[in-house]
Design a protein around this motif. Structure first.
Motif, short mmCIF file in Angstrom:
data_model
loop_
_atom_site.label_atom_id
_atom_site.label_comp_id
_atom_site.label_asym_id
_atom_site.label_seq_id
_atom_site.Cartn_x
_atom_site.Cartn_y
_atom_site.Cartn_z
N PRO A 237 16.50 -2.36 -2.65
CA PRO A 237 16.53 -1.10 -1.91
C PRO A 237 15.14 -0.43 -1.83
O PRO A 237 14.82 0.23 -0.83
N THR A 238 14.31 -0.63 -2.82
CA THR A 238 12.94 -0.07 -2.77
C THR A 238 12.15 -0.74 -1.67
O THR A 238 11.42 -0.08 -0.91
N HIS A 239 12.29 -2.06 -1.55
CA HIS A 239 11.62 -2.76 -0.44
C HIS A 239 12.14 -2.25 0.89
O HIS A 239 11.40 -2.09 1.85
N PHE A 240 13.44 -2.00 0.93
CA PHE A 240 14.05 -1.55 2.18
C PHE A 240 13.47 -0.20 2.61
O PHE A 240 13.17 0.02 3.79
N GLN A 241 13.30 0.67 1.64
CA GLN A 241 12.73 1.98 1.95
C GLN A 241 11.30 1.85 2.48
O GLN A 241 10.92 2.49 3.45
N ASP A 242 10.55 0.97 1.82
CA ASP A 242 9.18 0.71 2.24
C ASP A 242 9.18 0.16 3.67
O ASP A 242 8.38 0.58 4.53
N PHE A 243 10.10 -0.77 3.94
CA PHE A 243 10.23 -1.36 5.29
C PHE A 243 10.52 -0.27 6.33
O PHE A 243 9.91 -0.24 7.40
N GLN A 244 11.42 0.65 5.99
CA GLN A 244 11.75 1.70 6.95
C GLN A 244 10.53 2.54 7.28
O GLN A 244 10.25 2.81 8.44
N GLU A 245 9.82 2.95 6.24
CA GLU A 245 8.71 3.86 6.46
C GLU A 245 7.51 3.18 7.10
O GLU A 245 6.87 3.73 7.98
N SER A 246 7.19 1.95 6.65
CA SER A 246 5.97 1.31 7.14
C SER A 246 6.19 0.51 8.42
O SER A 246 5.22 0.16 9.09
N ILE A 266 16.76 -6.80 17.53
CA ILE A 266 15.35 -6.95 17.17
C ILE A 266 15.32 -7.45 15.72
O ILE A 266 16.12 -7.00 14.90
N PHE A 267 14.45 -8.39 15.48
CA PHE A 267 14.41 -9.11 14.19
C PHE A 267 13.02 -8.89 13.62
O PHE A 267 12.02 -9.14 14.31
N PHE A 268 12.96 -8.41 12.41
CA PHE A 268 11.68 -8.18 11.74
C PHE A 268 11.45 -9.31 10.73
O PHE A 268 12.22 -9.45 9.78
N GLY A 269 10.41 -10.10 10.96
CA GLY A 269 10.04 -11.16 10.00
C GLY A 269 9.04 -10.54 9.02
O GLY A 269 7.92 -10.21 9.40
N LEU A 270 9.46 -10.38 7.79
CA LEU A 270 8.68 -9.59 6.83
C LEU A 270 8.05 -10.46 5.75
O LEU A 270 8.62 -11.49 5.36
N MET A 271 6.91 -10.02 5.27
CA MET A 271 6.28 -10.62 4.09
C MET A 271 6.12 -9.50 3.07
O MET A 271 5.50 -8.48 3.36
N ILE A 272 6.71 -9.70 1.89
CA ILE A 272 6.64 -8.66 0.87
C ILE A 272 5.58 -9.07 -0.15
O ILE A 272 5.70 -10.11 -0.81
N THR A 273 4.53 -8.27 -0.24
CA THR A 273 3.39 -8.61 -1.09
C THR A 273 3.27 -7.54 -2.18
O THR A 273 4.02 -6.55 -2.19
N GLU A 274 2.28 -7.75 -3.05
CA GLU A 274 2.04 -6.74 -4.09
C GLU A 274 1.60 -5.41 -3.48
O GLU A 274 1.73 -4.37 -4.10
N LYS A 275 1.08 -5.49 -2.25
CA LYS A 275 0.62 -4.26 -1.60
C LYS A 275 1.67 -3.69 -0.65
O LYS A 275 1.36 -2.84 0.18
N GLY A 276 2.90 -4.16 -0.77
CA GLY A 276 3.97 -3.61 0.05
C GLY A 276 4.48 -4.60 1.09
O GLY A 276 4.12 -5.77 1.08
N THR A 277 5.30 -4.07 1.99
CA THR A 277 5.99 -4.89 2.98
C THR A 277 5.19 -4.90 4.28
O THR A 277 4.86 -3.85 4.82
N TYR A 278 4.92 -6.11 4.78
CA TYR A 278 4.16 -6.29 6.02
C TYR A 278 5.05 -6.93 7.07
O TYR A 278 5.92 -7.74 6.74
N LEU A 279 4.77 -6.61 8.33
CA LEU A 279 5.48 -7.27 9.42
C LEU A 279 4.68 -8.48 9.87
O LEU A 279 3.53 -8.35 10.29
#
Ligand code: AMP
Ligand code: GLY
Length: 412
Positions: A237-246, A266-279
């Motif tokens: 859920p923390t990643h999800f929140q980060d995804f929503q905001e960023s 719409i499909f978001f292909g995400l990479m979750i790194t130590e610096k947060g979630t990237y598209l």
């Protein structure tokens, strides 16, 4: 209602399976379809969008749902709408978010969607000059559609030069590679989030994990996807929140500002790194094989959800709290050269999973392989382990020559 589903993969089989028991639907049509869809409705062949549209008009199709990216980019939604046909999917201008990595990267940069640092080139010599100065690994992407093969992760300058040469000079993907996006390599884990759009808002589904690499332990070349699990066990859920905001909110803002809003997926292909979630990328469609495990858990009536989105209504998605695992059985050689036409047997022994065909067609009464990703086995369970045991039990029952599959789908 007469419903047409465009596409012929496991994803389209899963959508059809979800719709088949809806009492409002009198007939399902598929373009071009596969062995599963042939059992559920009528498979039709088409070469051009105009041909399919004329067919849809003649057959009085009430709703069309588009699976793959190519017809979206080509403008199937625009064309069908011009002819007053109801269709769920992104219009061609919006589909550029998938069809052109240059377009989508510029969009992400303009609207502050968190993404890898990148530069765009259409000059080979300038691109080579750039990769000489950058850190490695580095990621080189053909801007246009290349069937999921247009991304190369380069470990050395030699590899980067070879990739640029292949894309820009040898044109191995034709015009798709004459422009490239070169971006920083991100280290982390990936997740897929698919959202429904009602033209105003985006409604995200639970995150799904796709297994992209051909081999166990994520070894070997990238594929369209060798399996999936829902929900992704890693995406919290923390990643999800980060995804929503960023990512999600800035995307929605950009869609509005650029008048790119649409009613579709719409499909978001995400990479979750130590610096947060990237598209990493947008796809303007359902994922394959993400959809197979996602729809297994969707508790809403899919037709209602699509109808509500088309009418611009709010939707409230509900997912079961079970786990779903989808295993993809492939033809030997995939994702490289494959041979097709091998008979598939043993399917009557499948006990615990749902079997959906993808690259498989009827030949008389028999079903034979016709593509790289041949069929999917999908099972649910109260744990990943339970769902996983079910699909693997069933995978052992299904036979065709030279078949293979990963042994570690759903294993953590
Ligand atoms: P894309 O089509 O842009 O999603 O890229 C296909 C695959 O390449 C992704 O699913 C990742 O596995 C990988 N990839 C793409 N971009 C990057 C990146 N910047 N860093 C690391 N891996 C990447
Ligand atoms: N499985 C990734 C995709 O559908 O693009």
């Amino acid at each position: 209602m007469r419903v047409l589903i465009v596409g012929n993969g496991g994803r389209e089989s899963a959508v059809a399976e979800k719709l088949k028991s809806d009492s409002r639907i009198t007939r399902l049509y598929f373009a071009n379809g596969n062995a599963s869809t042939e059992r559920l409705g009528k498979n039709i062949n088409y070469a051009r969008i105009s041909e399919l549209r004329d067919y849809a008009l003649k057959e009085k199709i009430d709703l069309t749902i588009v699976g793959p990216e190519a017809p979206l980019v080509e403008g199937i939604v625009d064309d069908f709408k011009q002819h007053n046909l109801r269709i769920f999917g992104a219009k061609s201008r919006s589909a550029q978010l998938e069809g052109s990595k240059t377009f989508s990267k510029k969009f992400m940069q303009k609207y502050g969607v968190k993404t890898a640092r990148a530069r765009i080139f259409d000059s080979f010599s300038k691109a080579v000059e750039y990769v000489k100065k950058e850190d490695y690994p580095i990621v080189i992407k053909a801007s246009g559609l290349a069937g999921g093969k247009g991304v190369v992760i380069c470990e050395t300058l030699e590899e980067a030069e070879a990739a640029l040469h292949a894309f820009m000079i040898s044109k191995m993907y034709g015009d798709a590679g004459i422009q490239v996006v070169i971006e920083e390599y991100l280290r982390g884990f990936e997740a897929s989030v698919i959202a429904f759009s009602n033209g105003e808002k985006l409604f995200p589904c639970i995150p799904v994990k796709d297994y992209k690499k051909v081999g166990n332990g994520d070894k070997g070349p990238n594929t369209g996807g060798m399996g999936s699990v829902a929900p992704s066990p890693e995406f919290t859920p923390t990643h999800f929140q980060d995804f929503q905001e960023s990512i999600l909110f800035p995307t929605l803002n950009g869609l509005k500002e650029e008048h790119l809003n649409f009613k579709g997926f719409i499909f978001f292909g995400l990479m979750i790194t130590e610096k947060g979630t990237y598209l990493l990328e947008y796809n303007m469609r359902l994922g394959d094989p993400e959809t197979q495990s996602l729809l297994a858990l969707l508790e809403n009536n899919l037709l209602d959800v699509i109808e509500d989105c088309l009418e611009g209504k709010e939707i409230a998605l509900k997912f079961s709290d079970q786990k779903a695992v989808c295993l993809v059985m492939c033809s030997g050689g995939y994702p490289g050269n494959i041979e097709t036409g091998y008979e598939i047997t043993g399917t009557e022994k499948v006990k615990y999973s749902h079997l959906l065909y993808a690259g498989a067609q009827y030949r008389g009464d028999r079903i034979v392989t016709s593509g790289g990703r041949v069929l999917n086995l999908i099972a649910k369970g109260s744990t990943y382990e339970e769902a996983r045991e079910r699909v693997y039990y069933d995978a052992h029952q299904v036979k065709f020559d030279y078949n293979f599959y990963r042994n570690d789908i759903g294993e953590f």
